[in-house]
Design a protein around this motif. Structure first.
Motif, PDB file in Angstrom:
ATOM      1  N   ASP A  59       0.825  -1.211   0.000  1.00  0.00           N
ATOM      2  CA  ASP A  59       0.000   0.000   0.000  1.00  0.00           C
ATOM      3  C   ASP A  59       0.859   1.261   0.000  1.00  0.00           C
ATOM      4  O   ASP A  59       0.541   2.243  -0.681  1.00  0.00           O
ATOM      5  N   GLN A  60       1.949   1.227   0.769  1.00  0.00           N
ATOM      6  CA  GLN A  60       2.850   2.380   0.807  1.00  0.00           C
ATOM      7  C   GLN A  60       3.474   2.622  -0.566  1.00  0.00           C
ATOM      8  O   GLN A  60       3.566   3.769  -1.018  1.00  0.00           O
ATOM      9  N   MET A  61       3.882   1.551  -1.235  1.00  0.00           N
ATOM     10  CA  MET A  61       4.461   1.691  -2.570  1.00  0.00           C
ATOM     11  C   MET A  61       3.426   2.147  -3.584  1.00  0.00           C
ATOM     12  O   MET A  61       3.745   2.872  -4.522  1.00  0.00           O
ATOM     13  N   ALA A  62       2.168   1.738  -3.405  1.00  0.00           N
ATOM     14  CA  ALA A  62       1.103   2.182  -4.309  1.00  0.00           C
ATOM     15  C   ALA A  62       0.895   3.684  -4.192  1.00  0.00           C
ATOM     16  O   ALA A  62       0.705   4.379  -5.202  1.00  0.00           O
ATOM     17  N   VAL A  63       0.936   4.198  -2.970  1.00  0.00           N
ATOM     18  CA  VAL A  63       0.798   5.640  -2.768  1.00  0.00           C
ATOM     19  C   VAL A  63       1.980   6.367  -3.401  1.00  0.00           C
ATOM     20  O   VAL A  63       1.808   7.398  -4.065  1.00  0.00           O
ATOM     21  N   GLN A  64       3.184   5.826  -3.217  1.00  0.00           N
ATOM     22  CA  GLN A  64       4.361   6.438  -3.821  1.00  0.00           C
ATOM     23  C   GLN A  64       4.270   6.421  -5.344  1.00  0.00           C
ATOM     24  O   GLN A  64       4.663   7.385  -6.003  1.00  0.00           O
ATOM     25  N   ALA A  65       3.745   5.334  -5.912  1.00  0.00           N
ATOM     26  CA  ALA A  65       3.593   5.253  -7.364  1.00  0.00           C
ATOM     27  C   ALA A  65       2.568   6.264  -7.857  1.00  0.00           C
ATOM     28  O   ALA A  65       2.748   6.893  -8.904  1.00  0.00           O
ATOM     29  N   ALA A  66       1.495   6.435  -7.112  1.00  0.00           N
ATOM     30  CA  ALA A  66       0.444   7.368  -7.519  1.00  0.00           C
ATOM     31  C   ALA A  66       0.907   8.825  -7.440  1.00  0.00           C
ATOM     32  O   ALA A  66       0.488   9.661  -8.247  1.00  0.00           O
ATOM     33  N   THR A  67       1.779   9.125  -6.483  1.00  0.00           N
ATOM     34  CA  THR A  67       2.262  10.499  -6.330  1.00  0.00           C
ATOM     35  C   THR A  67       3.507  10.781  -7.152  1.00  0.00           C
ATOM     36  O   THR A  67       3.963  11.921  -7.208  1.00  0.00           O
ATOM     37  N   GLY A  68       4.071   9.759  -7.771  1.00  0.00           N
ATOM     38  CA  GLY A  68       5.260   9.944  -8.589  1.00  0.00           C
ATOM     39  C   GLY A  68       6.552   9.872  -7.805  1.00  0.00           C
ATOM     40  O   GLY A  68       7.616  10.189  -8.336  1.00  0.00           O
ATOM     41  N   ASP A  69       6.496   9.482  -6.540  1.00  0.00           N
ATOM     42  CA  ASP A  69       7.692   9.402  -5.705  1.00  0.00           C
ATOM     43  C   ASP A  69       8.407   8.062  -5.819  1.00  0.00           C
ATOM     44  O   ASP A  69       9.537   7.927  -5.338  1.00  0.00           O
ATOM     45  N   LEU A  70       7.786   7.071  -6.426  1.00  0.00           N
ATOM     46  CA  LEU A  70       8.381   5.738  -6.537  1.00  0.00           C
ATOM     47  C   LEU A  70       9.383   5.744  -7.681  1.00  0.00           C
ATOM     48  O   LEU A  70       9.052   6.111  -8.808  1.00  0.00           O
ATOM     49  N   ARG A  71      10.598   5.345  -7.380  1.00  0.00           N
ATOM     50  CA  ARG A  71      11.659   5.387  -8.379  1.00  0.00           C
ATOM     51  C   ARG A  71      11.520   4.264  -9.402  1.00  0.00           C
ATOM     52  O   ARG A  71      11.639   4.482 -10.599  1.00  0.00           O
ATOM     53  N   ASP A  72      11.287   3.046  -8.935  1.00  0.00           N
ATOM     54  CA  ASP A  72      11.158   1.897  -9.826  1.00  0.00           C
ATOM     55  C   ASP A  72       9.779   1.267  -9.653  1.00  0.00           C
ATOM     56  O   ASP A  72       9.451   0.771  -8.585  1.00  0.00           O
ATOM     57  N   VAL A  73       8.992   1.269 -10.714  1.00  0.00           N
ATOM     58  CA  VAL A  73       7.637   0.724 -10.656  1.00  0.00           C
ATOM     59  C   VAL A  73       7.667  -0.787 -10.434  1.00  0.00           C
ATOM     60  O   VAL A  73       6.763  -1.336  -9.801  1.00  0.00           O
ATOM     61  N   HIS A  74       8.723  -1.445 -10.880  1.00  0.00           N
ATOM     62  CA  HIS A  74       8.772  -2.899 -10.708  1.00  0.00           C
ATOM     63  C   HIS A  74       8.844  -3.280  -9.233  1.00  0.00           C
ATOM     64  O   HIS A  74       8.415  -4.363  -8.866  1.00  0.00           O
ATOM     65  N   ASP A  75       9.352  -2.385  -8.374  1.00  0.00           N
ATOM     66  CA  ASP A  75       9.344  -2.670  -6.933  1.00  0.00           C
ATOM     67  C   ASP A  75       7.915  -2.797  -6.412  1.00  0.00           C
ATOM     68  O   ASP A  75       7.617  -3.654  -5.594  1.00  0.00           O
ATOM     69  N   TYR A  76       7.041  -1.924  -6.899  1.00  0.00           N
ATOM     70  CA  TYR A  76       5.627  -2.006  -6.505  1.00  0.00           C
ATOM     71  C   TYR A  76       4.994  -3.294  -7.030  1.00  0.00           C
ATOM     72  O   TYR A  76       4.243  -3.959  -6.319  1.00  0.00           O
ATOM     73  N   MET A  77       5.300  -3.655  -8.259  1.00  0.00           N
ATOM     74  CA  MET A  77       4.717  -4.866  -8.841  1.00  0.00           C
ATOM     75  C   MET A  77       5.173  -6.112  -8.070  1.00  0.00           C
ATOM     76  O   MET A  77       4.374  -7.017  -7.832  1.00  0.00           O
TER      77      MET A  77
END
Length: 109
Positions: A59-77
């Protein structure tokens, strides 16, 4: 060519051992004594706690992905897939426990 992505680690359940890869295959786990804290309830509680932490991470990574703060999308996946596999595992264990309880209740006394 080596893959930069490490393996997915599944949660371990106390009394059962590791569920991923080949670890835990040859390990001998002593049986829990009745009334001990290492019984099925403790194992299920530990698995649910681990599942909660995996889902919180996802969930934390999903929020980061939605806000553009996540560096690598594959980490969320990867985190989402780990949470999904852990959820399936806990639900399967719960279903088998309920099935075993139902069978025990059907036994004649």
């Amino acid at each position: 060519m080596t893959s930069p992505i490490g393996g997915i680690s599944l949660p371990t359940i106390p009394g059962v051992g590791a569920l991923g890869g080949t670890s835990g295959v040859s390990a001998v786990v002593p049986a829990a004594t009745p009334g001990s804290a290492d019984g099925f309830a403790a194992a299920l509680t530990g698995a649910l706690d681990e599942l909660g932490s995996l889902q919180a991470s996802k969930d934390q990574m999903a929020v980061q992905a939605a806000t553009g703060d996540l560096r690598d999308v594959h980490d969320y996946m990867i985190a989402a897939q780990e949470a999904s596999v852990a959820t399936e595992m806990v639900v399967t264990i719960k279903n088998k426990a309920v099935e075993a309880f139902t069978e025990i209740m059907r036994m004649p006394v």
